[in-house]
Design an enzyme around this catalytic site. Structure first.
Site, PDB file in Angstrom:
ATOM      1  CG  ASP A  57      -1.613  -1.180   1.579  1.00 11.75           C
ATOM      2  OD1 ASP A  57      -1.463  -2.173   0.864  1.00 11.75           O
ATOM      3  OD2 ASP A  57      -2.345  -1.172   2.583  1.00 11.75           O
TER       4      ASP A  57
HETATM    5  C1  FRU Z   1      -3.941  -3.720   2.529  1.00 11.48           C
HETATM    6  C2  FRU Z   1      -3.373  -4.082   3.891  1.00 11.48           C
HETATM    7  C3  FRU Z   1      -3.854  -3.107   4.947  1.00 11.48           C
HETATM    8  C4  FRU Z   1      -2.794  -3.220   6.001  1.00 11.48           C
HETATM    9  C5  FRU Z   1      -1.546  -3.400   5.176  1.00 11.48           C
HETATM   10  C6  FRU Z   1      -0.506  -4.296   5.788  1.00 11.48           C
HETATM   11  O1  FRU Z   1      -3.169  -4.209   1.478  1.00 11.48           O
HETATM   12  O2  FRU Z   1      -3.711  -5.401   4.213  1.00 11.48           O
HETATM   13  O3  FRU Z   1      -5.160  -3.371   5.418  1.00 11.48           O
HETATM   14  O4  FRU Z   1      -2.727  -2.100   6.826  1.00 11.48           O
HETATM   15  O5  FRU Z   1      -1.957  -3.942   3.936  1.00 11.48           O
HETATM   16  O6  FRU Z   1       0.666  -4.315   5.028  1.00 11.48           O
END
Ligand code: FRU
Length: 536
Positions: free
Chosen positions: A22
């Site tokens: 992300d």
């Molecule tokens: C989305 C996610 C979020 C989390 C992050 C962990 O891709 O699963 O919900 O905060 O990635 O890396």
């Protein structure tokens, strides 16, 4: 083929190696754009997540810095997951992020502030001792309680944020309020929730202007709102357009927006965990999405030594219909355009193709407008082909399946003899009341690699466009292992990750084609070689 370098992108954001997911806390501060992102500093699969940090003057060329946030305290010992930035009055940025506090993945919300506001890069971030700011109460599913949004201020002068969560099968945007950003109180009701969607990750809630393409920062009354959620069940992102009842602090989707995984998507392909921010320097809202690899064999990512890219930031705004968003690559991308190929008024009869020459098709930006004389040949639309099944329709009615009005479009990352290619194309159907335009980005023939087991989805979405002018336009950003496409000026967007084995580097070709009985005219086709983004 060098497995470590083939497929690496030239102008999409990628760190030199390892796993990314992300985008986090995008913001503009004192002349620089900041991009943080989920990063594994130790390998090319998900794990050991820290917040990597890069800064840019133009959203395209980047300077990589040391990780800004990483597990180091009781309140984030097991992970520093996604979050957002808010620029507080007095021009003071603050980050909210999810900390993982135990091996069971219990989630809390923490904050971090820059150590030195006069450092233009904001390199160092401090996590004060009064963290965590928010711990889940017993009504909250403590392993599904994460990804705080940018905060907004209500008329009462209190801050609000939402986090994604899950109760039974209901997706929730749990809301908290605060007077001082430090003491947060859970609102009685979530901002919004929807039954049977599964968990909501990375919610994004923002105002959109009723007119024009400018962005909005303030959450006032005189605008529409968008709530976007990433649904981990389907791995797609869905949004609704609606109103925000400021008194009740509730979001109400319009009845023209379908509020579930049958609804509108920011992108009908590989695009997840996006986050938007308001860019005061250009008065626009910009969103970032992440595309994971789709090479399926985890071993591949280990061999490659890298996995994941950030897509090109997109400006987004409300379509004049008020029913959907429109997205377009930020204008700064155009500074990477080099040699140009141009074509106009070229007729393509059924089965004809034209090749785009003199540019680098493996790394290109192409904009094309197609026109046609009549809609009469549009094939009948089967009412069972609802939005949810667009992808299945594309899988059956591929780019070589002859139609009436379409399929026409472009074949990207194509090998000379079309053993490999990723077509991006339209097909127009005639429904009872109107025409339905299907847009596909079909990876079925994208690679000869692991031909049976490879994940090669026929991504597709419908384009809600008025065909009165008998024109359809398409823009595709082609970058070695990614094709990001924008149909009808950005009304429908589709991103595919593909892994050609023949159509690589200077062996890649680009064609425009028509496989429908209605002749198509390429009104204009402009294609540019794209230079590499500087990532230092
Ligand atoms: C989305 C996610 C979020 C989390 C992050 C962990 O891709 O699963 O919900 O905060 O990635 O890396």
């Amino acid at each position: 083929i060098n497995i470590k370098t083939v497929g690496r992108t030239g102008y999409h954001f990628q760190p030199p190696k390892h796993w990314i997911n992300d985008p986090n806390a995008p913001m503009y501060f004192n002349g620089y754009y900041h991009l943080f992102y989920q990063y594994n500093p130790k390998g090319s699969v998900w794990g050991n997540i820290v917040w990597a940090h890069s800064v840019s003057k133009d959203l395209i060329n980047w300077i990589n810095l040391e990780p800004a946030i990483y597990p180091s305290k009781q309140f984030d010992k097991y992970g520093t997951w996604s979050g957002s930035a808010t620029v507080l009055p007095g021009n003071k940025p603050i980050i909210l992020y999810t900390g993982i506090v135990d091996a069971n993945k219990t989630q809390v919300q923490n904050y971090a502030v820059p150590a030195n506001l006069s450092d233009p890069y904001l390199r160092e971030w401090i996590k004060p001792d009064n963290n965590p700011l928010i711990v889940p109460d017993i009504s909250i599913n403590k392993t599904q309680f994460r990804d705080p949004t940018t905060a907004w201020m209500g008329k009462d002068g209190h801050w609000r944020i939402i986090m994604g969560s899950l109760r039974k099968k209901r997706g929730l945007a749990i809301m908290y309020r605060s007077k001082d950003f430090m003491r947060w109180i859970k609102a009685k009701h979530p901002l919004h929730s929807t039954a049977n969607t599964g968990n909501w990750e990375c919610p994004d809630f923002f105002p959109v202007s009723l007119q024009g393409t400018n962005g909005l920062d303030k959450y006032g009354e005189d605008s529409k709102y968008v709530l976007k959620n990433s649904m981990d069940l389907t791995r797609f992102e869905y949004y609704t357009v609606g109103t925000y009842d400021i008194k009740k602090d509730r979001y109400i989707p319009d009845n023209t927006s379908v509020d579930s995984w049958k609804g509108l998507r920011l992108d009908y392909g590989n695009f997840y965990a996006s986050k938007s921010f308001y860019d005061p320097s250009k008065n626009r809202r910009v969103t970032w999405g992440w595309a994971n690899e789709s090479d399926i064999m985890p071993d591949d990512d280990i061999k490659k030594g890298w996995a994941g890219i950030q897509l090109i930031p997109r400006k987004l705004w409300l379509d004049p219909s008020g029913k959907q968003l429109v997205q377009w690559p930020v204008e700064e991308l155009e500074t990477l355009r080099k040699q140009k190929f141009q074509l106009s008024n070229k007729k393509l009869n059924n089965g004809e193709m034209v090749e785009v020459k003199g540019i680098t098709p493996a790394q290109a930006d192409v904009e094309v407008t197609f026109s046609f004389a009549s809609l009469d040949k549009a094939e009948p639309f089967d009412p069972n082909w609802t939005d949810l099944y667009a992808q299945d329709v594309c899988a059956i009615k591929g780019s070589t399946v002859q139609g009436g009005l379409g399929p026409f479009g472009i074949a990207t990352l194509a090998s000379q003899n079309l053993e490999e290619y990723t077509p991006v194309f339209f097909r127009v159907f005639k429904a009872q009341q109107n025409y339905k335009v299907l847009m596909c980005s079909d990876a079925t023939r994208s690679t000869l690699k692991y031909n049976e087991t490879m994940y090669k989805p026929s991504f597709a979405g419908y384009v809600d466009v008025d065909l009165a002018d008998k024109k359809l336009s398409l823009r595709s950003l082609i970058d070695n292992s990614v094709v990001e496409s924008f149909g009808a000026g950005g009304k429908t967007c589709i991103t595919s990750r593909v892994y050609p084995t023949l159509a690589i580097y200077d062996k890649a070709h680009l064609f425009a084609f028509n496989n429908g009985t209605e002749p198509i005219t390429i009104e204009t086709l402009d294609a540019w070689s794209m230079g590499n983004a500087k990532i230092e």
